[in-house]
Structure formats: C-alpha cells, structure tokens
Enzyme design. Structure first.
Site, PDB file in Angstrom:
ATOM      1  N   HIS A   1     -10.742  -4.562  10.164  1.00  0.00           N
ATOM      2  CA  HIS A   1     -11.322  -4.781   8.886  1.00  0.00           C
ATOM      3  C   HIS A   1     -12.754  -3.768   9.083  1.00  0.00           C
ATOM      4  O   HIS A   1     -13.603  -4.425   8.469  1.00  0.00           O
ATOM      5  CB  HIS A   1     -11.601  -5.998   8.538  1.00  0.00           C
ATOM      6  CG  HIS A   1     -10.428  -6.892   7.906  1.00  0.00           C
ATOM      7  ND1 HIS A   1      -8.998  -6.656   8.493  1.00  0.00           N
ATOM      8  CD2 HIS A   1     -10.430  -7.557   6.813  1.00  0.00           C
ATOM      9  CE1 HIS A   1      -8.282  -7.245   7.875  1.00  0.00           C
ATOM     10  NE2 HIS A   1      -8.928  -7.860   6.832  1.00  0.00           N
TER      11      HIS A   1
ATOM     12  N   GLU B   1       0.973  -1.192  -0.008  1.00  0.00           N
ATOM     13  CA  GLU B   1      -0.015  -0.033  -0.051  1.00  0.00           C
ATOM     14  C   GLU B   1       0.887   1.301   0.108  1.00  0.00           C
ATOM     15  O   GLU B   1       0.392   2.295  -0.589  1.00  0.00           O
ATOM     16  CB  GLU B   1      -0.698   0.130   1.075  1.00  0.00           C
ATOM     17  CG  GLU B   1      -1.970  -1.032   0.996  1.00  0.00           C
ATOM     18  CD  GLU B   1      -1.632  -2.478   1.413  1.00  0.00           C
ATOM     19  OE1 GLU B   1      -0.479  -2.714   1.822  1.00  0.00           O
ATOM     20  OE2 GLU B   1      -2.608  -3.270   1.609  1.00  0.00           O
TER      21      GLU B   1
HETATM   22  C1  LIG Z   1      -2.455  -4.405   4.476  1.00  0.00           C
HETATM   23  C2  LIG Z   1      -3.456  -5.353   4.085  1.00  0.00           C
HETATM   24  N1  LIG Z   1      -3.664  -5.142   2.649  1.00  0.00           N
HETATM   25  C3  LIG Z   1      -4.441  -6.061   2.130  1.00  0.00           C
HETATM   26  C4  LIG Z   1      -5.006  -6.905   2.941  1.00  0.00           C
HETATM   27  C5  LIG Z   1      -6.018  -7.950   2.233  1.00  0.00           C
HETATM   28  N2  LIG Z   1      -5.416  -9.187   2.285  1.00  0.00           N
HETATM   29  C6  LIG Z   1      -6.143 -10.230   3.253  1.00  0.00           C
HETATM   30  S1  LIG Z   1      -5.122 -11.762   3.095  1.00  0.00           S
HETATM   31  C7  LIG Z   1      -3.887 -10.835   1.928  1.00  0.00           C
HETATM   32  C8  LIG Z   1      -3.153 -11.879   1.362  1.00  0.00           C
HETATM   33  C9  LIG Z   1      -2.601 -13.009   2.119  1.00  0.00           C
HETATM   34  O1  LIG Z   1      -1.879 -13.495   1.340  1.00  0.00           O
HETATM   35  P1  LIG Z   1      -0.338 -14.281   1.967  1.00  0.00           P
HETATM   36  O2  LIG Z   1       0.336 -13.268   2.749  1.00  0.00           O
HETATM   37  O3  LIG Z   1       0.135 -15.315   1.054  1.00  0.00           O
HETATM   38  O4  LIG Z   1      -1.211 -15.319   3.028  1.00  0.00           O
HETATM   39  P2  LIG Z   1      -2.287 -16.494   2.600  1.00  0.00           P
HETATM   40  O5  LIG Z   1      -3.625 -15.791   2.662  1.00  0.00           O
HETATM   41  O6  LIG Z   1      -1.826 -16.784   1.378  1.00  0.00           O
HETATM   42  O7  LIG Z   1      -2.232 -17.364   3.830  1.00  0.00           O
HETATM   43  C10 LIG Z   1      -4.476  -9.798   1.531  1.00  0.00           C
HETATM   44  C11 LIG Z   1      -3.946  -9.220   0.502  1.00  0.00           C
HETATM   45  C12 LIG Z   1      -4.943  -7.042   4.130  1.00  0.00           C
HETATM   46  N3  LIG Z   1      -5.625  -8.025   4.973  1.00  0.00           N
HETATM   47  N4  LIG Z   1      -4.043  -6.008   4.782  1.00  0.00           N
END
Ligand SMILES: Cc1ncc(C[n+]2csc(CCOP(=O)(O)OP(=O)(O)O)c2C)c(N)n1
Ligand SMILES: [Mg+2]
Lengths: 326, 329
Positions: B133, B64
């Site tokens: 959230h 971000e």
């Molecule tokens: C700062 C922020 N940006 C965006 C999100 C939305 N979001 C929730 S989970 C996620 C991606 C997670 O991917 P990863 O870190 O690979 O974990 P996984 O879900 O694959 O376990 C995002 C972008 C968030 N929660 N926090």
C-alpha cells in the site's frame, strides 16, 4: 456432531480471544499509538474459529487484510501478533508488515496480505504442493465478498477443480466491500454458487454459528484429504466495526453507509453471545465456567499488549534487512 | 475573486479539471474503484456523479484488470476514458491491458486507432501501510514505449496536466501523490492545459541543479531555502512529465551549474533518477564537474514501522546533504 466439553470450551476461548484482542486495539488506534491500517474482525470470529478448528497444525492457511482472527485461530503466536500491529521488532513480521501482514509458518499460517484476492492463488499453490507431494495437507484460502470481483478467484476455482486440489475456499461474506454494498458489486448475493460451474462442492453456512462452520469445514477437510477437493464455503457474517479502524470515519465525516437497522439486527446475532447462550442452555456450562475462561483470556491478552508496548521499534540500521532470505 | 489569485488544493484542482473536461466533452468518462468514496480518492471526484451521472462516473467492483481493459476498449470505441487506481499497487492487476494492449495498440496496428485513455494511479503511502500500500511505480511505466507518464507536483500542474492527459490521443499514466493533496496554490479558473513533455524551473540558481519529481519538488524547495542561508544557490527543475522527459531544460541548467542531484520517490535501481543520470552522462558529460547524485528510495520494499518509514522516504534533509556533499560545504 457430538462435541466434548473441552472442544466447546476451546471454540469459546478461541472466539473470545480474537474479540478481546480486536476490542483491545480500539483505544490505541484512537490515540494513535497504533498507526498502521487495522481491519478489525469483531463479529466474524466464528468463521476463523470454526474453520481452523477443523484443520491440523500442518494444514495451510492464507489470509487477507482482515486476518487477525485467521492467524490466532490457526495457532499463531498471540504476543507476536499484537506486537506486529504495534509495528514492533518483536512482531511476527518484525514490524515490517503491520496488521495486514500476519505470518506464523510454524503453525501453517503462511501469510496474509491486503491486495484483494492476492493470496487466493497462493493458497491454490500450497494445495498444489500438498497434491504433488501426496502429503494430505489441506490449504484454506480466506477472502471476502469483495474478492469475488477479481478474475484470479475464477482462475483458481477452475484449476483447483481440474486437478482436484485439496483446497477449501472460504468466502467471508459480510455484505460489504469497503464503501459498497454487495448489491452494488454483484447481481446475485448467492456467492457460494460461483463454485458450481466448475463442478465444485459449494455450500453456504451461517458464519456467525461456530458449530455450523466447524461441521461444514470438517466435511470439506475430509473430502480434500480423500482426493475429493476442492470445496467452496460461503460464510454469511457482518463486521461490527469499520472497514478500517474502529468505525468508518474519513476526515471527520461519518462514512459508514450501512443502514442503522441492519447493523442493529446483526449485533443481535453476535457469534459469541449466541454461542454463550448455547453453552449455558444446551451444553451444561455455567456462567462461572464462562467467567473462568474470560478471565484467563483477559490476562493472556493483557500480557500480550504489555509485551507489545514494551517492545522496541525496528532499528533504522536494519532497514535493508530481510529483503532477501539467507 | 480574480482568476489570478484564486487558490485551490491539489485534489480540488484535479476535481475542477474533471468538471471542465466533462462539461465540454460528453465522451469523457471516469471509471474505477472508489470514485464514490473520499477514503479512496479524497475529494477529486466531488460532485461529479450528481452532475454527470452514474454512466459517465462509474464506481466498480474490485476488478482492476477488467475495469482497466474496459476503459481501454471504451477509448478504442470513441470515448475519452480516465480509469482510476486509488493506489498504484492495485494497478498491478491491470498491467496486461495497460502494457500489452493500450501501450502497444497504436504501433502494432500501424497507427490506425488512437487510444485516448488516462490511467490515473495514486501513490498513497506513509502511515505504516507497508509494502502493498505504498509503491511508487513510475519507472516501470516510463520503461514502456507507447506510454506517457506525468507526475504533477503543484495544484496548477495537477489541473493542467490532467486536462492535457485527457485531451491527448495516447495512453497517459497520470501519477499523483496523496502527500500533495492538501497543498494549496493559485489555480486559474479557466480551462487550460500544460504541454506534456515540458518541464519548468521552480527556482533559479547557479551552484547546483536539483531535478525533483512529484512530492520531492516541495522538499527540494525547502532544501534550497535552507541552503540559501549558507550562500548556496540551488536551481530546481521539475520535469512534470517523466516520459517524454524535457532533458533540454536540464541540459541548459547543467551548462550553468555543472552539478546534478536527482530526487525521485521511486526505487533507486533502474529508476527515473537513474535514467536522468544516464542522460546527463550521455548528453552533458562535458558540463559535469562532479558525479551525479541520486536521492531515491533504497532498494527495499516499503516498511511498515514508523522508525523504518522515517529512514526510508527521502525528504528535504536528504536533498540537503546530497547537495552539501557534492559541493563539499
Ligand atoms: C487489488 C485491490 N484493490 C482494491 C483494494 C482496496 N480494498 C481494500 S479492502 C477492499 C474490499 C474488501 O472487501 P471484502 O473482500 O469483502 O473484505 P472485507 O473488508 O469486507 O472483510 C478493497 C477494495 C485492495 N486492497 N486491493
Ligand atoms: Mg466484505
């Protein structure tokens, strides 16, 4: 590494316990008994189990949005976790946090939070506290491949290396960050290499092999305790369920963008099935031994779900409680 | 279908604004987390990539701070950028490019270079999502000089204010609420904009003025309809822009009613409702017949549990009881 049967049974039990909890959530999510966003970690149990089994009780762990496994493997109270996912007053965060806010300070689980990469620097701080005090405690930061996009990870890697802090960065690389494949967010799949420019010891392991994860973490813990931290470990894995909820369905449309053959390939690498095979073929366990563990875990988890369902929701009069600690 | 009757949902009204803006001006681009995914942005970005390509519509890594900074930099270099944060909570990683850079850029450089950027933050809450959230941070941004903050409550305004925000040469924080995404209303097919800083009277009345913002506008209308059955006549003002605020419109209404309830979905302390109450005390003191009442979030992080959520979020019943209390009825 030679393992005792007790240790091996412990790994199995830990992974199974996580899986049975996760799968137990599917029905109550689907029938809307559970409303809060739930990020299931089915398929990724070997990482939480392998890492946390290499830690002591007073070592620290921080998690992210997908942390049921981290919490349970670190020794977090089972009933309190299930109740939290049901947002009940008896939950580990008293129903204020839901699935994404699991905490049990009594066993070093200092919290989990869904802001991507948000807890990495907190784990850095826990390691710093240990370093200042000279207490020898190790801190573990669990985060996903998606978190490698956030600058705070690199700031933390640098500072950890600069001060040789006792921190282990565990990247659970499941190849996807919500709706984007790793190839859409990075030019290289070799996440473990991001630790190298900072002079960190960096490794990649098969995250579906609980013994490899345990061994790599055990070495990392030893380094950290000897003032030779930090360590970066990338664990390759795959989630068997949706990004959030049992599957990726948005407004009735199927949005899981992962190729069917890729999913199939990874289902064959289920960490629990692989470990069962190992226990039976190489470690002298019988299917009766495994059944016994399964039954015990089933009963324990069932009891925790019953406890959660019977627990009250937080009272509305208590809305403003816990904003500050006493 | 005539343009006077064509109905559109709130989210598709935003989508139409993007299509029309991008069609007209090749310098308009959209960047941010999740523009490819309805899970993040509903259908606001529908059809944009096939039509305008993956250079002007960019789904991003979870970064971000850098993505917002890049949007600011692209605006400085001649683009008109929209950067989306599918939840306002994620936007906190981008506070530096928004406040230190974008908001200050014009003034600290003597007005040499405009910053035509829209920072679009979505409020996405309820459903036991908890503290990280759910946040509605309009007051934080309204506090900062150099930022304009718009919060459309209707599909018509969502389209018109998005167009105005993109055409504006300054950083505009565009804040919408997922709770409004399915609201349908008449939205003209033409390209139109709504002046930033102009409020609107949603309902005329004479007994009391309710200033309501974003999702609380429909809640206020519900409250007014209910109270009308008891002969209470409520005037509803929707500022649409919280900064700059159309206080003149509120003042005119207070000259008639002398009573004010302010409803905002942000926290009470230091919030938008507090600012409007302060303006009423400063500018309309002699018109006021009663103290101003704020309907806002208690000073508590968003809880997860459904029971606490129900007590936490202001709804029409809270506006009703505030009005009844003020009028002693
Ligand atoms: C700062 C922020 N940006 C965006 C999100 C939305 N979001 C929730 S989970 C996620 C991606 C997670 O991917 P990863 O870190 O690979 O974990 P996984 O879900 O694959 O376990 C995002 C972008 C968030 N929660 N926090
Ligand atoms: Mg991932």
């Amino acid at each position: 590494m030679p393992y005792t049967n007790k240790q091996l049974a412990g790994f199995y039990r830990s992974m199974l316990r996580i899986r049975i909890c996760e799968e137990g959530f599917v029905e109550p999510i689907n029938n809307r008994e559970i409303l809060c966003p739930v990020h299931l970690c089915s398929g990724e149990e070997a990482i939480a189990t392998g890492v946390c089994s290499a830690l002591q009780k007073d070592d620290y762990v921080f998690g992210n949005h997908r942390s049921h496994g981290h919490y349970l493997a670190k020794g977090g109270d089972l009933k309190a976790m299930i109740a939290e996912v049901f947002c009940r007053d008896t939950g580990c965060s008293r129903g204020r946090g839901g699935s994404m806010h699991l905490i049990d300070p009594s066993c070093g689980m200092l919290g989990s939070a869904p802001i991507v990469a948000g807890t990495i620097s907190l784990a850095l701080g826990a390691a710093m506290a240990s370093w200042v005090r000279g207490s020898g405690q190790v801190a573990v930061s669990f985060f996903g491949d998606g978190a490698t996009g956030e600058g705070v990870l690199y700031e933390s890697l640098n500072f950890a290396a600069l001060k040789t802090l006792p921190i282990i960065f565990i990247c659970e690389n499941n190849l996807y960050s919500t709706h984007l494949s790793i190839d859409e967010i990075r030019v290289s799949r070799n996440i473990y290499k991001i630790g190298l420019p900072f002079g960190e010891k960096s490794y990649r392991v098969d995250g579906n092999d609980v013994l490899r994860v345990h061994e790599q973490t055990t070495k990392a813990v030893e380094l950290c305790r000897n003032g030779k931290g930090p360590v970066f470990i990338e664990c390759l894995t795959y989630r068997q369920r949706g990004h959030v909820g049992p599957d990726d369905n948005v407004q009735g449309t199927h949005t899981d963008i992962r190729p069917a053959n890729e999913i199939k390939k990874w289902m064959k690498k289920d960490p629990i099935k692989l470990f069962e095979k190992y226990l039976l073929s190489q470690a002298g366990f019988t299917s009766g031994d495994l059944k016994k563990i399964q039954h015990a875990v089933d009963d324990e988890v069932q009891e925790a779900f019953d406890f959660a369902r019977m627990s009250p929701f937080p009272a509305q009069e208590d809305l403003t409680r816990h904003v500050f600690s006493n | 279908m005539s343009s006077q009757t064509r109905k559109l949902s709130y989210s598709l009204a935003i989508n139409e604004a993007f299509h029309q803006l991008m069609e007209r001006d090749e310098s308009v681009m959209l960047i941010g987390q999740g523009v490819k995914s309805p899970w993040y942005v509903g259908n606001t970005a529908l059809g944009l990539i096939p039509r305008f390509g993956e250079r002007r519509i960019i789904d991003t890594p979870v970064s971000e701070n850098a993505m917002t900074g890049a949007a600011v930099g692209a605006a400085l270099a001649g683009m008109r950028t929209i950067v989306v944060h599918p939840r306002m909570d994620f936007m906190l990683y981008a506070i530096d490019p928004i406040i230190n850079e974008a908001a200050n850029w014009s003034y600290m450089n003597g007005g040499k270079l405009p910053v035509p950027i829209v920072i679009w933050g979505v409020i996405n809450r309820g459903g036991e999502q908890g503290a990280q959230h759910s946040q509605a941070l309009q007051a934080m941004f309204a506090h900062v000089p150099g930022l304009k903050v718009v919060m459309p409550a209707t599909p018509y305004d969502a389209k018109g204010l998005m167009i105005a925000a993109v055409l504006d040469n300054n950083p505009v924080i565009f804040i919408d609420d997922r709770w409004l995404y399915n609201t349908e209303d008449v939205v003209p097919e033409e390209f139109y904009s709504i002046p930033i800083g102009k409020g609107i009277i949603r309902r005329e009345g004479k007994d009391i003025t309710v200033v309501a913002i974003s999702y609380l506008v429909p809640e206020a209308v519900k409250a007014a309809e209910e109270l009308a059955l008891d002969g209470i006549s409520v005037e509803i003002i929707d500022p649409r822009t919280v900064k700059p605020l159309d206080y003149d419109l509120i003042h005119q209404s207070l000259q008639k009613t002398g009573r004010l309830v302010v409803a905002d979905g942000g926290w009470k302390t230091g919030g938008i409702a507090a600012e409007i109450a302060a303006l009423a005390a400063e500018k309309s003191f002699s018109n006021l017949k009663a103290p101003v009442v704020r309907v806002a979030l208690p000073d508590v992080p968003a809880p997860a549990s459904r029971t606490l959520e129900e007590a936490y979020y202001p709804r029409s019943k809270d506006i009703c009881s505030a009005i009844r209390k003020l009028l002693n009825r």
